[in-house]
Structure formats: C-alpha cells, structure tokens
Motif scaffolding. Structure first.
Motif, PDB file in Angstrom:
ATOM      1  N   ALA A 147     -56.508 -18.025 -30.860  1.00  0.00           N
ATOM      2  CA  ALA A 147     -56.713 -18.505 -32.229  1.00  0.00           C
ATOM      3  C   ALA A 147     -56.664 -17.338 -33.206  1.00  0.00           C
ATOM      4  O   ALA A 147     -57.292 -16.301 -32.983  1.00  0.00           O
ATOM      5  CB  ALA A 147     -58.061 -19.209 -32.333  1.00  0.00           C
ATOM      6  N   VAL A 148     -55.900 -17.533 -34.266  1.00  0.00           N
ATOM      7  CA  VAL A 148     -55.786 -16.515 -35.319  1.00  0.00           C
ATOM      8  C   VAL A 148     -55.820 -17.224 -36.662  1.00  0.00           C
ATOM      9  O   VAL A 148     -55.217 -18.292 -36.824  1.00  0.00           O
ATOM     10  CB  VAL A 148     -54.458 -15.717 -35.162  1.00  0.00           C
ATOM     11  N   SER A 207     -60.557 -10.573 -33.088  1.00  0.00           N
ATOM     12  CA  SER A 207     -59.156 -10.582 -33.523  1.00  0.00           C
ATOM     13  C   SER A 207     -58.703 -11.937 -34.062  1.00  0.00           C
ATOM     14  O   SER A 207     -57.563 -12.068 -34.497  1.00  0.00           O
ATOM     15  CB  SER A 207     -58.249 -10.156 -32.369  1.00  0.00           C
ATOM     16  N   THR A 208     -59.586 -12.936 -34.045  1.00  0.00           N
ATOM     17  CA  THR A 208     -59.246 -14.177 -34.745  1.00  0.00           C
ATOM     18  C   THR A 208     -59.060 -13.874 -36.235  1.00  0.00           C
ATOM     19  O   THR A 208     -58.198 -14.464 -36.893  1.00  0.00           O
ATOM     20  CB  THR A 208     -60.353 -15.240 -34.542  1.00  0.00           C
ATOM     21  N   CYS A 209     -59.868 -12.960 -36.738  1.00  0.00           N
ATOM     22  CA  CYS A 209     -59.801 -12.626 -38.174  1.00  0.00           C
ATOM     23  C   CYS A 209     -59.446 -11.162 -38.448  1.00  0.00           C
ATOM     24  O   CYS A 209     -58.858 -10.859 -39.483  1.00  0.00           O
ATOM     25  CB  CYS A 209     -61.142 -12.918 -38.846  1.00  0.00           C
ATOM     26  N   LEU A 226     -63.710 -17.276 -30.058  1.00  0.00           N
ATOM     27  CA  LEU A 226     -63.874 -16.734 -31.414  1.00  0.00           C
ATOM     28  C   LEU A 226     -63.968 -15.220 -31.297  1.00  0.00           C
ATOM     29  O   LEU A 226     -65.035 -14.621 -31.353  1.00  0.00           O
ATOM     30  CB  LEU A 226     -65.134 -17.303 -32.085  1.00  0.00           C
ATOM     31  N   GLN A 227     -62.788 -14.632 -31.089  1.00  0.00           N
ATOM     32  CA  GLN A 227     -62.699 -13.189 -30.889  1.00  0.00           C
ATOM     33  C   GLN A 227     -62.715 -12.485 -32.238  1.00  0.00           C
ATOM     34  O   GLN A 227     -62.366 -13.082 -33.266  1.00  0.00           O
ATOM     35  CB  GLN A 227     -61.379 -12.877 -30.179  1.00  0.00           C
TER      36      GLN A 227
END
Ligand code: FES
Ligand code: FES
Lengths: 198, 156
Positions: B55-56, A92-94, A89-90
C-alpha cells in the motif's frame, strides 16, 4: 596611505583567522558561529542528538512522535516487528526516500524508527551517550561505526534537511551546522569519547 | 522526464516532472479516475494504490519512484475472470455510502490481507487507518473479515 590601510586590514584579518584557529578545539576553522567557540565537542554533539528531529524517531515505546511539539504520530502509527511499521501500514506507505514538497511528508533513505533499545526520548544527554556507546544497545557498533553513523548516515543527515510540513512551513532543523557537528563528533571520539558526569 | 512502469499489468510510459505525485499522473495523464484525491497530504488514504504489492499513498509518491515498478490501482485489483475477494466482500456487505473513500480502503485492505490473512479487529484498527467521512467503518470491518474468509477459501 591607501596601501597602509590595506596592509593593516590584511594583517587584522589574518590576526582574526589565527585567533579563530587557535581557540578551535577541532584544529580546523569550520565553526559556523562565534557563539559556539567555547563549547566542548560533547555539548555540540548532544545539542543535535537531543533535538526533536532525532528524538521523534528514537521514541521510548512503540509509537513514533512527530512535529515541532513531538506529539504522538497521527494515524495510530506503530513500530511494527522490524521498526518500519505494521505489516499493512509501513512507514513507506507514506514516507519515501526524500522529502515530498507536495504533501509535506518527510522522507529519507531507510526511513523508520531506531530499534527500541536505542530509545532516547525522556533520557538525559548522559544517558543517551552512555547508551549510544553500549554495544548491547547500539546495534553492536564500535566507536568508528558510531562516528560513521552520526556523520554519514543519510537518515541522520535528514535532520539538516527536514523539508516542509503539511502547511508548507519549514521544519526546524537541528541547531548546529552539519560541518560543525561532524567536527565535534570526530573531536569527541578522537579525545576518547569521554562522557561527562552530567 | 519519461518514467516507465507497469500499470495494472500493462507497461506505460509517461512524460511528466519526476516529482509529480503519482496520483496526478494516474488520474490526469493516464485517465484512471478510480483512485481519489482526498487531502493530498498522506492523511486520508483516498489515494491508496499498490506499488510492488504494498500500500502506498500516491498523493505523496513522486512518479519518478515508480520507474520499473508494478503499480496497481483499484481498476486493476480484479482479473478479467475473478473479482478480488475484497470487492466481492464489499458488495456483499453493501459497504459504500457516498463511495468516495472506498477505492482507497479497498486497496489498503487488499494489501493488508496479503500480509495478515486473518486479521483481528485490532489488526484492522491498527493497519487500516484511512478516513471515511460517511463513517462506514462498521460495515467495512465486517467486509474486511468477509474478504479474509473469501480469500482464504480461494487460496486453500
Ligand atoms: S489524498 Fe492521499 S492520503 Fe489523502
Ligand atoms: S463512503 Fe463516503 S467518505 Fe467513505
């Protein structure tokens, strides 16, 4: 008569400019508002550094803050080993390299948390400034590098362009114009980067 | 603007405003409906895909950023020959209720397992923060542990 009035107007305008330049501690008249004329560069700089747009991602501990009320970042978001979130859950996920106006998710290059030794939340401006000048707690930066970080870094620059939130409402930018902040930081550094007692 | 990227192993070019959410392009232009729209605000995870293996949340990802990258959706998670361990585990544990959130959870799980091959319950809580309105979390937790077992068995 018309010429006389015009000349008087020009003279009066020049007088304002001269007065403006003289009271500016920066030697250049790039002030954005007269109300700030009496402020010391350090005060101007720290108004920005203590603002939530900066402090939310300079948290104490391992949880970023968000929003105008600096609440703990939703979704159990955490710092992770490299200050860019947990392995799965980086940030950069969002968050991408620019603001997203569809989702209201903010973004800027290298979006992430300041390292924990650069924690600012809950500290006074003197504590923050002292810490910022301490190479052991500023990533080994010298004064020139600090000035460069504050005035040129794209993630720092996001604080003047913070985009809209999930409801489409503009986020509050830092309370000093960018050119004024830049001039204040440079003036403070040029005068010896003195940190006042309080 | 034309954006070219790899989608589930095949090169695609799309003509769309560069700021269009990748989710819209995947669903509406490329007609792959497995990836779901839940909130559109990067809050629920229904739209989770992989970009270069990470994951994005595609509702919050401008299509222009996908240029030259490898994009994988739920449709591309398995290969022709092999179901992905996450899909296999999901079937074994009969995870879905209504199913709407599940592709996003499975993509988030697959991305996590690449980085954390043996997740603890705490790792799962911290890394898989998608939302399921049917509250299938309990079955998902079991399936995530099972997927890790399956993945580790196939990679040994
Ligand atoms: S639709 Fe993208 S996170 Fe909810
Ligand atoms: S299974 Fe229905 S929302 Fe998750």
């Amino acid at each position: 008569m018309k010429h006389l009035l015009t000349s008087l107007f020009i003279l009066a305008f020049m007088g304002v400019c001269v007065a403006f330049t003289e009271v500016s501690p920066f030697g250049e008249s790039n002030r954005s508002s007269e109300a700030n004329l009496d402020e010391a560069p350090f005060d101007i700089m720290m108004k920005v550094l203590t603002h939530k747009r900066c402090v939310n991602c300079h948290p104490s501990g391992n949880r970023p803050r968000q929003g105008e009320d600096s609440h703990i970042h939703n979704f159990n978001v955490q710092r992770g080993a490299d200050d860019h979130g947990l392995a799965g859950l980086q940030c950069s996920t969002c968050h991408q390299s620019e603001n997203n106006d569809f989702s209201g998710v903010p973004g800027a290059p290298h979006w992430g948390l300041a390292p924990v030794e650069m924690a600012w939340a809950g500290k006074t401006r003197v504590e923050i400034a002292t810490q910022m000048m301490d190479p052991a707690r500023n990533g080994g930066k010298n004064l020139d590098e600090i000035v460069k970080h504050l005035t040129e870094d794209e993630l720092v620059g996001w604080a003047w362009n913070p985009g809209i939130d999930h409801e489409g409402k503009p986020r509050e930018p830092v309370p000093v114009a960018k050119d004024e902040f830049t001039a204040a930081v440079k003036a403070w550094a040029a005068a010896g980067a003195v940190i006042p007692e309080q | 603007m034309t954006t070219t990227f790899t989608l589930n192993g095949k090169q695609v070019s799309v003509d769309a405003d560069g700021n269009s959410p990748l989710l819209w392009v995947i669903r509406d232009t490329l007609d792959l409906k497995g990836t779901k729209f839940g909130c559109g605000k990067a809050a629920c995870g229904a739209c989770t895909i992989h970009v270069d293996g990470k994951a994005v949340r595609s509702c919050s990802y401008a299509v222009k950023f996908a240029a030259g990258k490898e994009v994988t959706t739920i449709e591309g998670l398995s290969t022709e020959e092999n179901m992905h361990p996450v899909q296999q585990a999901w079937m074994e544990e009969i995870v879905p209720q209504c199913g709407y959130c599940q592709p996003g959870f499975m993509m988030a799980t697959a991305a996590m397992l690449k980085e954390i091959p043996n997740p603890t319950d705490e790792d799962i809580d911290n890394n898989i923060v998608n939302v399921c309105r049917c509250a299938t979390y309990y079955r998902m937790r079991k399936a995530i542990h099972r997927a890790a077992e399956l993945q580790n068995a196939t990679t040994k």
